[in-house]
Enzyme design. Structure first.
Site, PDB file in Angstrom:
ATOM      1  N   SER A 144      27.706  53.394  93.373  1.00 44.59           N
ATOM      2  CA  SER A 144      26.548  53.245  94.166  1.00 44.59           C
ATOM      3  C   SER A 144      27.038  54.322  94.697  1.00 44.59           C
ATOM      4  CB  SER A 144      26.525  52.503  94.620  1.00 44.59           C
ATOM      5  OG  SER A 144      24.888  52.652  96.013  1.00 44.59           O
ATOM      6  N   TYR A 157      27.011  48.017 102.991  1.00 40.79           N
ATOM      7  CA  TYR A 157      27.262  48.204 101.134  1.00 40.79           C
ATOM      8  C   TYR A 157      27.752  49.530 101.369  1.00 40.79           C
ATOM      9  CZ  TYR A 157      25.637  48.386  96.819  1.00 40.79           C
ATOM     10  OH  TYR A 157      24.591  48.811  95.496  1.00 40.79           O
TER      11      TYR A 157
HETATM   12  N1  LIG Z   1      20.762  48.902  90.727  1.00 41.40           N
HETATM   13  C1  LIG Z   1      20.635  49.437  91.493  1.00 41.40           C
HETATM   14  O1  LIG Z   1      20.393  50.091  91.500  1.00 41.40           O
HETATM   15  C2  LIG Z   1      22.319  50.083  91.616  1.00 41.40           C
HETATM   16  C3  LIG Z   1      22.500  51.089  92.499  1.00 41.40           C
HETATM   17  C4  LIG Z   1      23.980  51.048  92.425  1.00 41.40           C
HETATM   18  C5  LIG Z   1      24.479  50.581  92.404  1.00 41.40           C
HETATM   19  N2  LIG Z   1      24.235  49.002  91.467  1.00 41.40           N
HETATM   20  C6  LIG Z   1      25.603  48.537  91.528  1.00 41.40           C
HETATM   21  O2  LIG Z   1      25.931  48.076  90.222  1.00 41.40           O
HETATM   22  C7  LIG Z   1      26.112  46.836  90.076  1.00 41.40           C
HETATM   23  C8  LIG Z   1      25.146  45.759  88.929  1.00 41.40           C
HETATM   24  O3  LIG Z   1      23.646  45.858  89.984  1.00 41.40           O
HETATM   25  P1  LIG Z   1      22.928  45.091  89.315  1.00 41.40           P
HETATM   26  O4  LIG Z   1      21.427  45.794  89.842  1.00 41.40           O
HETATM   27  O5  LIG Z   1      23.161  45.158  87.826  1.00 41.40           O
HETATM   28  O6  LIG Z   1      22.580  43.636  90.313  1.00 41.40           O
HETATM   29  P2  LIG Z   1      22.117  42.590  89.603  1.00 41.40           P
HETATM   30  O7  LIG Z   1      20.814  42.420  88.930  1.00 41.40           O
HETATM   31  O8  LIG Z   1      21.858  41.932  91.037  1.00 41.40           O
HETATM   32  O9  LIG Z   1      23.033  41.088  89.415  1.00 41.40           O
HETATM   33  C9  LIG Z   1      24.136  41.303  90.005  1.00 41.40           C
HETATM   34  C10 LIG Z   1      25.162  40.620  88.755  1.00 41.40           C
HETATM   35  O10 LIG Z   1      26.446  40.284  89.812  1.00 41.40           O
HETATM   36  C11 LIG Z   1      26.541  39.119  89.924  1.00 41.40           C
HETATM   37  N3  LIG Z   1      26.841  38.374  91.340  1.00 41.40           N
HETATM   38  C12 LIG Z   1      26.737  38.799  92.337  1.00 41.40           C
HETATM   39  N4  LIG Z   1      26.789  37.653  93.875  1.00 41.40           N
HETATM   40  C13 LIG Z   1      27.551  37.179  93.231  1.00 41.40           C
HETATM   41  C14 LIG Z   1      29.039  36.157  93.091  1.00 41.40           C
HETATM   42  N5  LIG Z   1      29.144  35.849  95.038  1.00 41.40           N
HETATM   43  N6  LIG Z   1      29.955  35.818  92.186  1.00 41.40           N
HETATM   44  C15 LIG Z   1      29.965  36.204  91.013  1.00 41.40           C
HETATM   45  N7  LIG Z   1      29.128  36.625  90.377  1.00 41.40           N
HETATM   46  C16 LIG Z   1      27.940  37.336  90.980  1.00 41.40           C
HETATM   47  C17 LIG Z   1      24.983  38.120  89.316  1.00 41.40           C
HETATM   48  O11 LIG Z   1      25.277  37.004  89.508  1.00 41.40           O
HETATM   49  P3  LIG Z   1      24.528  35.634  89.135  1.00 41.40           P
HETATM   50  O12 LIG Z   1      23.602  36.128  87.992  1.00 41.40           O
HETATM   51  O13 LIG Z   1      25.233  34.395  88.774  1.00 41.40           O
HETATM   52  O14 LIG Z   1      24.023  35.556  90.250  1.00 41.40           O
HETATM   53  C18 LIG Z   1      24.998  39.174  88.261  1.00 41.40           C
HETATM   54  O15 LIG Z   1      25.397  38.924  87.208  1.00 41.40           O
HETATM   55  C19 LIG Z   1      26.779  45.841  91.703  1.00 41.40           C
HETATM   56  O16 LIG Z   1      27.973  46.556  91.723  1.00 41.40           O
HETATM   57  C20 LIG Z   1      26.173  46.882  92.209  1.00 41.40           C
HETATM   58  O17 LIG Z   1      26.269  47.087  93.479  1.00 41.40           O
HETATM   59  C21 LIG Z   1      23.381  48.763  91.122  1.00 41.40           C
END
Ligand SMILES: NC(=O)c1ccc[n+]([C@@H]2O[C@H](COP(=O)([O-])OP(=O)(O)OC[C@H]3O[C@@H](n4cnc5c(N)ncnc54)[C@H](OP(=O)(O)O)[C@@H]3O)[C@@H](O)[C@H]2O)c1
Length: 252
Positions: A144, A157
């Site tokens: 991130s 985080y």
């Molecule tokens: N969105 C942003 O702005 C942003 C910015 C910087 C970094 N990131 C990073 O990018 C990655 C993806 O983010 P996103 O925004 O796509 O997140 P998201 O939409 O919240 O999706 C999270 C994913 O992780 C899975 N997950 C969460 N908790 C879990 C657990 N306990 N066990 C197994 N799977 C789990 C979820 O599965 P379920 O559907 O089964 O819950 C889902 O597929 C993350 O590592 C996040 O930190 C995101």
């Protein structure tokens, strides 16, 4: 017809049930990879979308807050894809603990959960596949932009993502002699379930977030999946141990 760039490769994408992980899975499938898509309860919808677009995907479940869940995922992968490791492992699953992730408010359970899902699970997934990773394998870890700055509003985080950057560099050094690259991608604010209500809930918030980027818009999951696809392509063969920012020039 020209062969697709990732034909013959198998990619495991964690957290591919939605958001950035789903976009990564769809992009890699378009590039010809066979997909293992993961979610805590599987990622059936993503697997169906991949197959509908002409690709191949299996859905795998695993609750990544525990080592038992990590082991279940690794075992399911091996069972369904031929007792091997993936060519590409994309450690994408992650959580935030907002709004409680501050020095004053964060409790032990949330602290441990952040570390378990964002740091421990990626580490042990790599370890579980270590013996079988093929020559030329690739690991991409989702970091991130918060790993680069002081951010007391999400203090732990941010620390988990800084830890991922550190693991990325050490793993790159450790696995490099086997021809395996390991890189991290650091998204800025991308519109997904993680951010939609909390950071992008009003027009005012959206304008603020877009205004903070050099490119003056809000990031989309495809902005990140394209970076991951590059890191998995042959064009990135000489890139390892790197942190690639994916923030549209946020906070320059
Ligand atoms: N969105 C942003 O702005 C942003 C910015 C910087 C970094 N990131 C990073 O990018 C990655 C993806 O983010 P996103 O925004 O796509 O997140 P998201 O939409 O919240 O999706 C999270 C994913 O992780 C899975 N997950 C969460 N908790 C879990 C657990 N306990 N066990 C197994 N799977 C789990 C979820 O599965 P379920 O559907 O089964 O819950 C889902 O597929 C993350 O590592 C996040 O930190 C995101």
């Amino acid at each position: 017809m020209a062969e697709k760039p990732l034909s013959g490769k198998i990619a495991l994408v964690t957290g591919a049930s939605r958001g950035i992980g789903q976009a990564i899975a769809l992009r890699l499938a378009r590039d010809g990879a066979r997909l293992a898509v993961h979610g805590s309860k599987g990622a059936e919808e993503t697997a169906r979308a991949v197959e509908k677009a002409g690709g191949k995907a299996v859905s795998l479940a695993g609750e990544l807050s525990t080592l038992t869940g990590v082991d279940a995922l690794a075992a399911a992968f091996k069972r369904q894809l031929g007792q091997r490791a993936p060519d590409f492992l994309v450690n994408n699953a992650g959580i935030q603990a907002s709004p409680n992730d501050t020095l004053e408010r964060l409790g032990e359970a949330d602290f441990d959960r952040l570390i378990a899902i964002n740091v421990k699970a990626p580490f042990f997934l790599v370890q579980r596949f270590l013996a079988d990773f093929p020559q030329g394998g690739r690991v991409v870890n989702l970091s991130s932009q918060l790993s680069q700055i002081a951010f007391p509003e999400q203090i732990v985080y941010s620390a988990t993502k800084a830890a991922i950057n550190s693991l990325t560099k050490s793993l790159a050094k450790e696995l490099g002699p086997r021809g395996i690259t390991v890189n991290a991608v650091g998204p800025g604010i991308i519109e997904t379930d993680m951010t939609r209500d909390r950071l992008l809930g009003t027009e005012q918030m959206r304008a603020f977030v877009a205004g903070n980027t050099a490119l003056k818009r809000i990031g989309k999951p495809d902005d990140i999946s394209d970076i991951v696809a590059f890191l998995l392509s042959d064009d990135a063969r000489w890139v390892t141990g790197a942190y690639i920012p994916g923030g549209g020039g946020a906070r320059l």
